[in-house]
Design an enzyme around this catalytic site. Structure first.
Site, mmCIF file in Angstrom:
data_model
loop_
_atom_site.group_PDB
_atom_site.id
_atom_site.type_symbol
_atom_site.label_atom_id
_atom_site.label_comp_id
_atom_site.label_asym_id
_atom_site.label_seq_id
_atom_site.Cartn_x
_atom_site.Cartn_y
_atom_site.Cartn_z
ATOM 1 N N VAL A 59 78.189 37.253 63.685
ATOM 2 C CA VAL A 59 79.008 37.741 64.900
ATOM 3 C C VAL A 59 78.593 38.928 65.771
ATOM 4 O O VAL A 59 77.883 39.866 65.075
ATOM 5 C CB VAL A 59 80.518 38.179 64.433
ATOM 6 N N GLY A 115 78.400 36.744 57.628
ATOM 7 C CA GLY A 115 79.127 35.878 56.725
ATOM 8 C C GLY A 115 78.397 34.536 56.512
ATOM 9 O O GLY A 115 77.662 34.199 57.156
ATOM 10 N N MET A 163 79.730 31.511 57.393
ATOM 11 C CA MET A 163 79.738 30.624 58.208
ATOM 12 C C MET A 163 78.896 30.859 59.542
ATOM 13 O O MET A 163 78.523 30.249 60.437
ATOM 14 C CB MET A 163 81.162 30.695 58.968
ATOM 15 N N LYS A 175 80.357 34.241 67.866
ATOM 16 C CA LYS A 175 80.115 33.876 66.472
ATOM 17 C C LYS A 175 78.914 32.580 66.382
ATOM 18 O O LYS A 175 79.514 31.317 66.763
ATOM 19 C CB LYS A 175 81.359 33.287 65.833
ATOM 20 N N ASP A 197 92.461 27.247 56.776
ATOM 21 C CA ASP A 197 91.881 28.388 55.958
ATOM 22 C C ASP A 197 92.955 29.730 56.391
ATOM 23 O O ASP A 197 92.348 30.857 56.627
ATOM 24 C CB ASP A 197 90.440 28.945 56.544
#
Length: 461
Positions: free
Chosen positions: A99, A94, A96, A114, A208
């Site tokens: 993972v 993703g 960010m 992560k 978020d």
């Protein structure tokens, strides 16, 4: 100004190209061309935001079932050679970061690593902020929050070690089932509020909150995901003047969550978000659970952001006829445009929902198979047991009443003894004392039992 010739060469990048762009994986020349294009192309900007909105820990864990085992070959060498974690395989990607599923070599505990997008941690202040946030997130020990165990670095790979959880996020739950029953939706939001309150007491804001970031485990416990990660984006946002900062646009999407659930003040300036912004986003999530649609479902990203600031969503009462006015008022207050008009803390939200569930259709609440004021399981999501006063048996007031009635029998015998029986004076006196003592004892015990019942009832109310 964007280069018209370059824009003509790349009229609309594909979704895969935009995804690669957001991850910083494109050659510099092509990345610059897309950078110029999206500066004047709102649809492509919206695509990137939508890609970032899917960057949730839950979704990445669910993707693990779909990724081939061969993805283990994609583990970078610095991670594969880590001394404390046996990194098994990539389970999701993703904006960010990536993972990985891993196992602690000594404790043999399965965890999720992560790895933060290296495009976000090129600045030393972002790295410092990352470690501060992870340290703070590690202090959050609560059944309604995914636990952060550790943070580490392998060469230039910075990663957070988190609890590996299995469950279904609320976005997928609504997608599968549609709008949820009132009591079930209330219970999920109440649990999330309890988790947010714990974080608030530690000085943390999530930034978020959305259905994708609320996971329901098999026992019905709600866990809030990705604490400490969204706060990285505001620090990285200032570094947008270079090609190295091109991945930060997805970070913008991550900090904003999705435009469907962002508070008006956070959309205006993400750096100013506080706990009241989380309460707004939780209210928008609540609206989604009850209606199976976001508060503002139509229009572009810009239109949605304007709606959050200026427009009231369609009333829940017009979307379904079984939402009580009291609950509509709770959702409306959570989503008030002015932060000062909202509940000021998540504990106030949880308290309002607990009060509502105690007074509204308890039979429906019981049908969910769980205590609406505990947690996802019988022992309570907050690790607290039920108050003993709630377990007061119904036979206590009945026994007290019967003891009072029985205490009248010695008085009747006393009257009969005085007017019917003719014994010696000493024997009559002994019986008189026995009758009186028996009557007083029975009536006293009955009064004590009635008092205990009244005390427990008043505490429960």
């Amino acid at each position: 100004m964007p280069d018209p010739a370059m824009t003509q060469l790349f009229p609309h990048p594909s979704r895969d190209e935009l995804h690669a762009y957001s991850l910083g994986q494109l050659p510099e020349e092509k990345a610059v061309a897309i950078d110029d294009h999206i500066s004047s192309c709102e649809p492509c900007c919206e695509t990137i935001v939508s890609l970032s909105s899917d960057d949730t820990f839950t979704g990445q864990l669910q993707e693990a079932r779909q990724l081939p085992v061969e993805s283990a070959a994609e583990v970078p060498a610095p991670l594969a050679e880590h001394t404390r974690y046996d990194v098994e395989r990539l389970i999701g990607r993703g904006g960010m970061g990536d993972v990985y599923k891993a196992r602690h070599r000594v404790m043999e505990r399965t965890v999720a690593l992560k790895v933060i997008n290296r495009g976000l941690v090129r600045k030393s202040e972002v790295v410092d902020r990352f470690h501060r946030e992870v340290k703070a997130a590690a202090q959050l020990s609560h059944p309604n929050i995914v636990t952060a165990f550790d943070a580490d670095q392998a060469d230039d790979f910075h990663f957070m070690v988190m609890e590996y959880v299995d469950g279904v996020d609320l976005s997928q739950t609504v997608k599968d089932r549609g709008a949820l029953p009132v009591a079930e939706a209330c219970n999920y939001i109440r649990q999330a509020a309890i988790g947010l309150q714990h974080a608030h007491e530690q000085g943390m804001v999530h930034r978020d909150i959305k259905p994708h970031n609320l996971m329901v485990t098999d026992d019905g416990t709600v866990k809030v995901l990705d604490f400490g990660l969204a706060s990285l984006a505001p620090v990285a946002l200032s570094d947008t003047e270079t090609v190295e900062g091109r991945g930060n646009l997805t970070a913008v999407g991550s900090i904003m969550g999705t435009p469907d659930f962002i508070s008006p003040e956070q959309a205006e300036d993400a750096r100013q978000a506080d706990i009241r912004s989380d309460i707004y986003s939780l209210g928008a999530t609540f609206y989604f659970l009850l209606s199976a649609q976001p508060p503002f479902d139509d229009g572009s990203v810009t239109a949605k952001l304007k709606s959050h600031a200026l427009v009231e969503p369609e009333p829940l009462s017009s979307l379904r006829d079984d939402v009580p006015d009291e609950l509509v008022a709770i959702v409306s207050r959570m989503m008030a445009k002015d932060p000062n008009e909202r509940y000021l803390t998540p504990s106030q939200v949880a308290g309002a929902l607990e009060s509502f569930l105690r007074t509204w259709c308890p039979d429906e609440a019981d049908s969910q198979g769980q205590d609406p004021s505990s947690g996802g399981n019988r022992s309570g999501s907050g690790g607290q047991t039920s108050n003993a006063s709630d377990m007061s048996p119904d036979w206590i007031p009945v026994l007290g009443k019967w003891l009072f009635y029985i205490s009248l029998i010695p008085i009747v015998l006393l009257v009969l003894d005085a007017f019917v029986l003719s014994d010696e004076a000493g024997a009559a006196t002994d019986r008189f004392l026995y009758y009186v003592l028996t009557s007083v004892c029975l009536s006293t015990i009955g009064a004590i039992l009635s008092g205990v019942h009244q005390f427990n009832t008043s505490n429960r109310d």
